[in-house]
Design an enzyme around this catalytic site. Sequence first.
Site, PDB file in Angstrom:
ATOM      1  N   ASP A 146      17.749   6.850  58.038  1.00 48.66           N
ATOM      2  CA  ASP A 146      19.215   6.841  58.242  1.00 48.66           C
ATOM      3  C   ASP A 146      19.710   7.451  59.556  1.00 48.66           C
ATOM      4  O   ASP A 146      20.677   8.234  59.543  1.00 48.66           O
ATOM      5  CB  ASP A 146      19.908   7.547  57.050  1.00 48.66           C
ATOM      6  N   HIS A 165      26.318   0.640  52.433  1.00 49.57           N
ATOM      7  CA  HIS A 165      27.179   0.565  51.251  1.00 49.57           C
ATOM      8  C   HIS A 165      28.240  -0.533  51.353  1.00 49.57           C
ATOM      9  O   HIS A 165      28.837  -0.723  52.416  1.00 49.57           O
ATOM     10  CB  HIS A 165      27.934   1.895  51.082  1.00 49.57           C
ATOM     11  N   HIS A 218      32.361   1.757  47.474  1.00 45.95           N
ATOM     12  CA  HIS A 218      31.157   2.221  46.769  1.00 45.95           C
ATOM     13  C   HIS A 218      31.480   3.424  45.870  1.00 45.95           C
ATOM     14  O   HIS A 218      32.310   4.267  46.226  1.00 45.95           O
ATOM     15  CB  HIS A 218      30.082   2.615  47.797  1.00 45.95           C
ATOM     16  N   HIS A 233      31.404   6.057  54.161  1.00 49.70           N
ATOM     17  CA  HIS A 233      30.437   6.084  55.266  1.00 49.70           C
ATOM     18  C   HIS A 233      29.502   4.885  55.167  1.00 49.70           C
ATOM     19  O   HIS A 233      29.300   4.333  54.087  1.00 49.70           O
ATOM     20  CB  HIS A 233      29.606   7.385  55.242  1.00 49.70           C
ATOM     21  N   LYS A 277      19.577   0.383  51.764  1.00 50.32           N
ATOM     22  CA  LYS A 277      19.732   0.976  50.431  1.00 50.32           C
ATOM     23  C   LYS A 277      21.181   1.355  50.198  1.00 50.32           C
ATOM     24  O   LYS A 277      21.953   1.475  51.155  1.00 50.32           O
ATOM     25  CB  LYS A 277      18.824   2.205  50.306  1.00 50.32           C
ATOM     26  N   CYS A 330      18.779  12.302  51.855  1.00 47.60           N
ATOM     27  CA  CYS A 330      17.921  11.106  51.894  1.00 47.60           C
ATOM     28  C   CYS A 330      16.480  11.402  52.284  1.00 47.60           C
ATOM     29  O   CYS A 330      15.557  10.796  51.737  1.00 47.60           O
ATOM     30  CB  CYS A 330      18.560  10.033  52.758  1.00 47.60           C
TER      31      CYS A 330
HETATM   32  C1  VGL Z   1      22.993  10.368  52.871  1.00 47.51           C
HETATM   33  C2  VGL Z   1      24.750  11.248  51.709  1.00 47.51           C
HETATM   34  C3  VGL Z   1      25.208   9.988  51.388  1.00 47.51           C
HETATM   35  C4  VGL Z   1      21.780  10.624  53.704  1.00 47.51           C
HETATM   36  C5  VGL Z   1      23.434   9.095  52.551  1.00 47.51           C
HETATM   37  O1  VGL Z   1      21.364   9.722  54.472  1.00 47.51           O
HETATM   38  O2  VGL Z   1      21.216  11.755  53.598  1.00 47.51           O
HETATM   39  N1  VGL Z   1      23.655  11.434  52.435  1.00 47.51           N
HETATM   40  N2  VGL Z   1      24.537   8.921  51.824  1.00 47.51           N
HETATM   41 ZN    ZN Z   2      25.394   7.014  51.562  1.00 46.65          ZN
END
Ligand code: VGL
Ligand code: ZN
Length: 198
Positions: free
Chosen positions: A9, A49, A53, A82, A107, A152
Amino acid sequence: MTQALIVIDVQNDFCPGGALAVSGGDEVVAGINALMARFDVVILTQDWHPKGHSSFASSHAGKAPFEMIEMPYGPQVLWPDHCIQGTPGAAFHVGLETSRADAIIRKGMNASIDSYSAFFENDHETPTGLDGYLRTRGISEVTMVGLATDFCVNFSAVDAARLGYSVTVRRDLCRAIDLDGSLAAALSGMREAGVTLA
Ligand code: VGL
Ligand code: ZN
Protein backbone atom coordinates in the site's frame (compact mmCIF):
# COMPACT_ATOMS: atom_id res chain seq x y z
CA MET A 1 14.86 -20.73 -2.70
CA THR A 2 12.66 -18.14 -4.32
CA GLN A 3 12.13 -14.93 -2.39
CA ALA A 4 9.43 -12.33 -2.89
CA LEU A 5 9.32 -8.71 -1.84
CA ILE A 6 5.78 -7.67 -0.95
CA VAL A 7 5.29 -3.90 -1.03
CA ILE A 8 2.20 -2.98 0.94
CA ASP A 9 0.00 0.00 0.00
CA VAL A 10 2.58 2.65 -0.95
CA GLN A 11 -0.24 4.86 -2.20
CA ASN A 12 -0.80 8.61 -2.16
CA ASP A 13 -3.55 8.52 0.47
CA PHE A 14 -1.11 6.97 2.97
CA CYS A 15 1.60 9.54 2.24
CA PRO A 16 1.83 13.12 3.59
CA GLY A 17 -0.99 15.19 2.06
CA GLY A 18 -3.17 12.08 1.59
CA ALA A 19 -6.55 11.29 3.11
CA LEU A 20 -5.14 8.85 5.69
CA ALA A 21 -1.59 10.13 5.81
CA VAL A 22 0.94 8.03 7.68
CA SER A 23 3.70 10.14 9.18
CA GLY A 24 6.82 9.78 7.01
CA GLY A 25 4.97 7.47 4.60
CA ASP A 26 6.88 8.80 1.59
CA GLU A 27 10.28 8.26 3.26
CA VAL A 28 10.21 4.54 2.47
CA VAL A 29 9.93 4.86 -1.32
CA ALA A 30 13.61 5.19 -2.28
CA GLY A 31 14.70 2.36 0.00
CA ILE A 32 11.96 0.06 -1.33
CA ASN A 33 12.97 0.76 -4.93
CA ALA A 34 16.58 -0.09 -4.09
CA LEU A 35 15.54 -3.33 -2.37
CA MET A 36 13.56 -4.60 -5.39
CA ALA A 37 16.76 -5.55 -7.25
CA ARG A 38 17.57 -8.16 -4.59
CA PHE A 39 14.36 -10.20 -5.10
CA ASP A 40 13.25 -12.78 -7.64
CA VAL A 41 9.65 -11.63 -7.48
CA VAL A 42 8.15 -8.26 -6.53
CA ILE A 43 4.49 -7.89 -5.60
CA LEU A 44 2.70 -4.63 -4.92
CA THR A 45 -0.56 -4.35 -3.02
CA GLN A 46 -3.08 -1.59 -3.45
CA ASP A 47 -5.89 -0.70 -1.06
CA TRP A 48 -8.78 -0.30 -3.53
CA HIS A 49 -12.14 0.61 -2.00
CA PRO A 50 -15.45 1.34 -3.72
CA LYS A 51 -17.10 4.65 -2.82
CA GLY A 52 -19.16 4.33 0.38
CA HIS A 53 -17.05 1.44 1.72
CA SER A 54 -18.19 0.17 5.13
CA SER A 55 -14.79 0.96 6.69
CA PHE A 56 -15.36 4.68 6.08
CA ALA A 57 -16.74 6.75 8.98
CA SER A 58 -18.77 8.66 6.37
CA SER A 59 -20.79 5.49 5.74
CA HIS A 60 -22.06 5.40 9.36
CA ALA A 61 -24.39 8.14 10.62
CA GLY A 62 -22.98 9.99 13.63
CA LYS A 63 -19.56 8.32 13.49
CA ALA A 64 -16.24 10.12 13.18
CA PRO A 65 -12.96 8.84 11.75
CA PHE A 66 -10.91 6.67 14.16
CA GLU A 67 -13.96 5.61 16.21
CA MET A 68 -14.60 1.86 16.51
CA ILE A 69 -17.69 -0.10 15.51
CA GLU A 70 -18.67 -3.75 15.74
CA MET A 71 -18.94 -5.48 12.36
CA PRO A 72 -20.17 -9.07 11.80
CA TYR A 73 -16.48 -10.10 11.51
CA GLY A 74 -15.35 -8.22 14.64
CA PRO A 75 -14.32 -4.73 15.75
CA GLN A 76 -13.52 -2.27 12.95
CA VAL A 77 -11.74 1.10 13.09
CA LEU A 78 -13.62 3.69 11.03
CA TRP A 79 -11.34 5.52 8.62
CA PRO A 80 -11.53 8.73 6.66
CA ASP A 81 -12.56 8.02 3.04
CA HIS A 82 -9.36 6.78 1.39
CA CYS A 83 -8.00 4.83 -1.59
CA ILE A 84 -11.20 5.05 -3.60
CA GLN A 85 -10.87 3.06 -6.83
CA GLY A 86 -9.46 5.10 -9.69
CA THR A 87 -8.82 8.29 -7.69
CA PRO A 88 -5.39 9.97 -7.40
CA GLY A 89 -5.33 9.03 -3.70
CA ALA A 90 -5.47 5.34 -4.62
CA ALA A 91 -2.59 5.63 -7.09
CA PHE A 92 0.89 4.46 -6.10
CA HIS A 93 3.32 7.14 -4.91
CA VAL A 94 4.76 8.62 -8.08
CA GLY A 95 8.31 7.71 -7.02
CA LEU A 96 7.57 4.00 -6.53
CA GLU A 97 9.19 1.77 -9.17
CA THR A 98 5.98 0.04 -10.25
CA SER A 99 7.36 -1.24 -13.57
CA ARG A 100 9.38 -3.86 -11.70
CA ALA A 101 6.23 -5.53 -10.26
CA ASP A 102 5.39 -9.12 -11.24
CA ALA A 103 1.87 -8.73 -9.86
CA ILE A 104 -0.38 -6.16 -8.24
CA ILE A 105 -2.87 -7.43 -5.68
CA ARG A 106 -5.85 -5.19 -4.96
CA LYS A 107 -7.86 -5.55 -1.77
CA GLY A 108 -10.76 -3.97 0.08
CA MET A 109 -13.09 -4.12 -2.93
CA ASN A 110 -15.94 -5.83 -1.07
CA ALA A 111 -18.06 -2.93 0.23
CA SER A 112 -19.11 -4.78 3.39
CA ILE A 113 -15.72 -6.15 4.59
CA ASP A 114 -12.45 -4.33 5.19
CA SER A 115 -9.23 -6.03 4.09
CA TYR A 116 -5.99 -5.16 5.83
CA SER A 117 -4.17 -8.34 4.87
CA ALA A 118 -2.81 -8.97 1.40
CA PHE A 119 -3.99 -12.60 1.81
CA PHE A 120 -7.52 -12.49 3.29
CA GLU A 121 -10.30 -10.03 3.89
CA ASN A 122 -10.93 -9.14 7.54
CA ASP A 123 -13.29 -12.11 7.89
CA HIS A 124 -9.96 -14.05 7.80
CA GLU A 125 -11.35 -16.50 5.24
CA THR A 126 -12.09 -14.78 1.91
CA PRO A 127 -8.82 -15.08 -0.04
CA THR A 128 -7.29 -12.46 -2.34
CA GLY A 129 -5.46 -15.13 -4.36
CA LEU A 130 -1.98 -14.04 -3.23
CA ASP A 131 -1.26 -17.35 -1.48
CA GLY A 132 -1.97 -19.26 -4.69
CA TYR A 133 0.19 -16.85 -6.68
CA LEU A 134 3.15 -17.23 -4.34
CA ARG A 135 2.86 -21.02 -4.12
CA THR A 136 2.62 -21.53 -7.85
CA ARG A 137 5.69 -19.29 -8.29
CA GLY A 138 7.57 -21.52 -5.82
CA ILE A 139 8.03 -18.84 -3.18
CA SER A 140 8.62 -19.82 0.43
CA GLU A 141 10.26 -16.67 1.82
CA VAL A 142 8.73 -13.21 1.81
CA THR A 143 9.95 -9.81 2.93
CA MET A 144 7.37 -7.12 3.61
CA VAL A 145 7.70 -3.35 3.51
CA GLY A 146 5.28 -0.42 3.20
CA LEU A 147 2.29 1.14 4.93
CA ALA A 148 1.07 0.93 7.52
CA THR A 149 3.22 -1.15 9.90
CA ASP A 150 0.42 -1.66 12.44
CA PHE A 151 -2.44 -2.40 10.02
CA CYS A 152 -1.87 -3.75 6.53
CA VAL A 153 1.77 -4.79 6.99
CA ASN A 154 0.96 -6.41 10.34
CA PHE A 155 -2.09 -8.38 9.12
CA SER A 156 -0.26 -9.44 5.94
CA ALA A 157 2.84 -10.58 7.84
CA VAL A 158 0.90 -12.56 10.45
CA ASP A 159 -1.22 -14.26 7.76
CA ALA A 160 1.90 -15.10 5.73
CA ALA A 161 3.54 -16.68 8.80
CA ARG A 162 0.37 -18.69 9.54
CA LEU A 163 0.31 -19.87 5.93
CA GLY A 164 3.81 -21.27 6.41
CA TYR A 165 6.00 -18.67 4.73
CA SER A 166 9.22 -17.48 6.30
CA VAL A 167 8.48 -13.79 6.87
CA THR A 168 10.70 -10.77 7.45
CA VAL A 169 9.34 -7.26 8.00
CA ARG A 170 11.87 -4.50 7.32
CA ARG A 171 10.79 -1.98 9.95
CA ASP A 172 13.04 0.70 8.47
CA LEU A 173 11.01 0.52 5.26
CA CYS A 174 7.61 0.70 6.99
CA ARG A 175 5.77 3.54 8.74
CA ALA A 176 2.92 3.24 11.29
CA ILE A 177 -0.43 4.91 11.97
CA ASP A 178 -0.13 4.13 15.73
CA LEU A 179 -3.69 4.50 17.03
CA ASP A 180 -3.98 3.89 20.80
CA GLY A 181 -0.97 1.62 21.08
CA SER A 182 -1.66 -0.23 17.85
CA LEU A 183 2.02 -0.21 16.86
CA ALA A 184 3.23 -1.88 20.07
CA ALA A 185 0.42 -4.45 19.83
CA ALA A 186 1.26 -5.15 16.19
CA LEU A 187 4.97 -5.63 16.91
CA SER A 188 4.31 -8.12 19.70
CA GLY A 189 1.68 -9.92 17.60
CA MET A 190 4.09 -10.26 14.68
CA ARG A 191 6.87 -11.57 16.96
CA GLU A 192 4.46 -14.11 18.49
CA ALA A 193 3.50 -15.30 15.01
CA GLY A 194 7.17 -15.93 14.23
CA VAL A 195 7.76 -12.92 11.97
CA THR A 196 11.34 -11.65 11.90
CA LEU A 197 11.45 -7.89 12.53
CA ALA A 198 14.57 -6.55 10.88
C1 VGL B 1 -4.67 0.59 5.78
C2 VGL B 1 -6.23 1.47 7.19
C3 VGL B 1 -7.22 1.34 6.24
C4 VGL B 1 -3.25 0.19 5.56
C5 VGL B 1 -5.65 0.45 4.81
O1 VGL B 1 -2.81 0.12 4.38
O2 VGL B 1 -2.54 -0.04 6.58
N1 VGL B 1 -4.98 1.09 6.97
N2 VGL B 1 -6.91 0.83 5.05
ZN1 ZN C 1 -8.35 0.90 3.51
